[in-house]
Motif scaffolding. Sequence first.
Motif, PDB file in Angstrom:
ATOM      1  N   VAL A  65      10.840  -4.241  -2.281  1.00 25.38           N
ATOM      2  CA  VAL A  65      10.626  -2.940  -2.912  1.00 25.38           C
ATOM      3  C   VAL A  65      11.431  -2.837  -4.205  1.00 25.38           C
ATOM      4  O   VAL A  65      10.945  -2.343  -5.228  1.00 25.38           O
ATOM      5  CB  VAL A  65      10.935  -1.785  -1.942  1.00 25.38           C
ATOM      6  N   GLU A  66      12.674  -3.311  -4.201  1.00 26.41           N
ATOM      7  CA  GLU A  66      13.473  -3.301  -5.434  1.00 26.41           C
ATOM      8  C   GLU A  66      12.825  -4.170  -6.508  1.00 26.41           C
ATOM      9  O   GLU A  66      12.789  -3.798  -7.683  1.00 26.41           O
ATOM     10  CB  GLU A  66      14.903  -3.771  -5.160  1.00 26.41           C
ATOM     11  N   SER A  67      12.292  -5.331  -6.127  1.00 24.76           N
ATOM     12  CA  SER A  67      11.614  -6.196  -7.080  1.00 24.76           C
ATOM     13  C   SER A  67      10.386  -5.496  -7.655  1.00 24.76           C
ATOM     14  O   SER A  67      10.129  -5.543  -8.857  1.00 24.76           O
ATOM     15  CB  SER A  67      11.211  -7.500  -6.406  1.00 24.76           C
TER      16      SER A  67
ATOM     17  N   LEU B  31       4.165   4.127 -11.595  1.00 25.35           N
ATOM     18  CA  LEU B  31       4.025   3.681 -10.216  1.00 25.35           C
ATOM     19  C   LEU B  31       5.355   3.759  -9.473  1.00 25.35           C
ATOM     20  O   LEU B  31       5.410   4.144  -8.312  1.00 25.35           O
ATOM     21  CB  LEU B  31       3.474   2.255 -10.164  1.00 25.35           C
ATOM     22  N   VAL B  32       6.429   3.391 -10.152  1.00 28.74           N
ATOM     23  CA  VAL B  32       7.764   3.426  -9.538  1.00 28.74           C
ATOM     24  C   VAL B  32       8.107   4.834  -9.069  1.00 28.74           C
ATOM     25  O   VAL B  32       8.705   5.024  -8.008  1.00 28.74           O
ATOM     26  CB  VAL B  32       8.822   2.906 -10.529  1.00 28.74           C
ATOM     27  N   ALA B  33       7.681   5.833  -9.824  1.00 27.54           N
ATOM     28  CA  ALA B  33       7.981   7.224  -9.482  1.00 27.54           C
ATOM     29  C   ALA B  33       7.380   7.633  -8.140  1.00 27.54           C
ATOM     30  O   ALA B  33       7.801   8.634  -7.547  1.00 27.54           O
ATOM     31  CB  ALA B  33       7.480   8.145 -10.585  1.00 27.54           C
ATOM     32  N   GLN B  34       6.449   6.860  -7.611  1.00 25.12           N
ATOM     33  CA  GLN B  34       5.786   7.179  -6.348  1.00 25.12           C
ATOM     34  C   GLN B  34       6.407   6.476  -5.141  1.00 25.12           C
ATOM     35  O   GLN B  34       5.947   6.654  -4.020  1.00 25.12           O
ATOM     36  CB  GLN B  34       4.312   6.785  -6.439  1.00 25.12           C
ATOM     37  N   VAL B  35       7.450   5.689  -5.359  1.00 22.39           N
ATOM     38  CA  VAL B  35       7.997   4.819  -4.311  1.00 22.39           C
ATOM     39  C   VAL B  35       9.180   5.446  -3.593  1.00 22.39           C
ATOM     40  O   VAL B  35      10.139   5.882  -4.215  1.00 22.39           O
ATOM     41  CB  VAL B  35       8.422   3.458  -4.920  1.00 22.39           C
ATOM     42  N   ASP B  36       9.115   5.470  -2.246  1.00 19.35           N
ATOM     43  CA  ASP B  36      10.265   5.803  -1.404  1.00 19.35           C
ATOM     44  C   ASP B  36      10.883   4.479  -0.994  1.00 19.35           C
ATOM     45  O   ASP B  36      10.209   3.629  -0.425  1.00 19.35           O
ATOM     46  CB  ASP B  36       9.844   6.584  -0.166  1.00 19.35           C
ATOM     47  N   ARG B  37      12.175   4.303  -1.284  1.00 22.68           N
ATOM     48  CA  ARG B  37      12.814   3.022  -1.043  1.00 22.68           C
ATOM     49  C   ARG B  37      13.470   2.967   0.330  1.00 22.68           C
ATOM     50  O   ARG B  37      13.881   3.975   0.874  1.00 22.68           O
ATOM     51  CB  ARG B  37      13.792   2.745  -2.165  1.00 22.68           C
ATOM     52  N   PRO B  38      13.553   1.754   0.929  1.00 27.03           N
ATOM     53  CA  PRO B  38      14.058   1.601   2.298  1.00 27.03           C
ATOM     54  C   PRO B  38      15.479   2.115   2.518  1.00 27.03           C
ATOM     55  O   PRO B  38      15.824   2.501   3.616  1.00 27.03           O
ATOM     56  CB  PRO B  38      14.021   0.087   2.540  1.00 27.03           C
TER      57      PRO B  38
ATOM     58  N   ALA C 126       6.342  -3.537   4.357  1.00 26.67           N
ATOM     59  CA  ALA C 126       7.416  -3.200   3.418  1.00 26.67           C
ATOM     60  C   ALA C 126       6.849  -2.732   2.079  1.00 26.67           C
ATOM     61  O   ALA C 126       7.420  -1.851   1.434  1.00 26.67           O
ATOM     62  CB  ALA C 126       8.339  -4.398   3.206  1.00 26.67           C
ATOM     63  N   LEU C 127       5.716  -3.293   1.670  1.00 25.89           N
ATOM     64  CA  LEU C 127       5.126  -2.957   0.378  1.00 25.89           C
ATOM     65  C   LEU C 127       4.030  -1.895   0.474  1.00 25.89           C
ATOM     66  O   LEU C 127       3.429  -1.538  -0.537  1.00 25.89           O
ATOM     67  CB  LEU C 127       4.569  -4.224  -0.279  1.00 25.89           C
ATOM     68  N   ALA C 128       3.801  -1.366   1.654  1.00 25.13           N
ATOM     69  CA  ALA C 128       2.726  -0.392   1.852  1.00 25.13           C
ATOM     70  C   ALA C 128       2.881   0.847   0.971  1.00 25.13           C
ATOM     71  O   ALA C 128       1.891   1.431   0.547  1.00 25.13           O
ATOM     72  CB  ALA C 128       2.641   0.017   3.322  1.00 25.13           C
ATOM     73  N   GLY C 129       4.107   1.244   0.664  1.00 29.18           N
ATOM     74  CA  GLY C 129       4.337   2.421  -0.159  1.00 29.18           C
ATOM     75  C   GLY C 129       4.413   2.139  -1.646  1.00 29.18           C
ATOM     76  O   GLY C 129       4.755   3.024  -2.424  1.00 29.18           O
ATOM     77  N   CYS C 130       4.069   0.931  -2.044  1.00 30.49           N
ATOM     78  CA  CYS C 130       4.127   0.543  -3.456  1.00 30.49           C
ATOM     79  C   CYS C 130       2.720   0.563  -4.041  1.00 30.49           C
ATOM     80  O   CYS C 130       1.901  -0.304  -3.726  1.00 30.49           O
ATOM     81  CB  CYS C 130       4.745  -0.845  -3.595  1.00 30.49           C
TER      82      CYS C 130
END
Length: 94
Positions: free
Chosen positions: A62-64, A73-80, A18-22
Amino acid sequence: MASRPDLPAAWIQRVDAALAGCPECQREPAWTGVRWRVGGSNVVGLVLDDDTSWDEVAELVVESYCVQAPPRLVAQVDRPDGRVAGCGGGAATS
């Protein structure tokens, strides 16, 4: 004090996935089990059991991350839930 059971490896792998994309989110040992951190901040604490909804866990961690991580860093995240990047970073958004 009651002893705490070890976490099943499959549960740790699911949170890892779940956190792999963070970006810059690291897993490390905690006083019980493991924890995931971004810089000096914990991502989230959860109580897991056999009835855990893993889709909900993915969304929550992911929201946390997005609330605590720096905006770069947030700008790089695709959310579930399908939203892409930019969830605010540094402060909760509504």
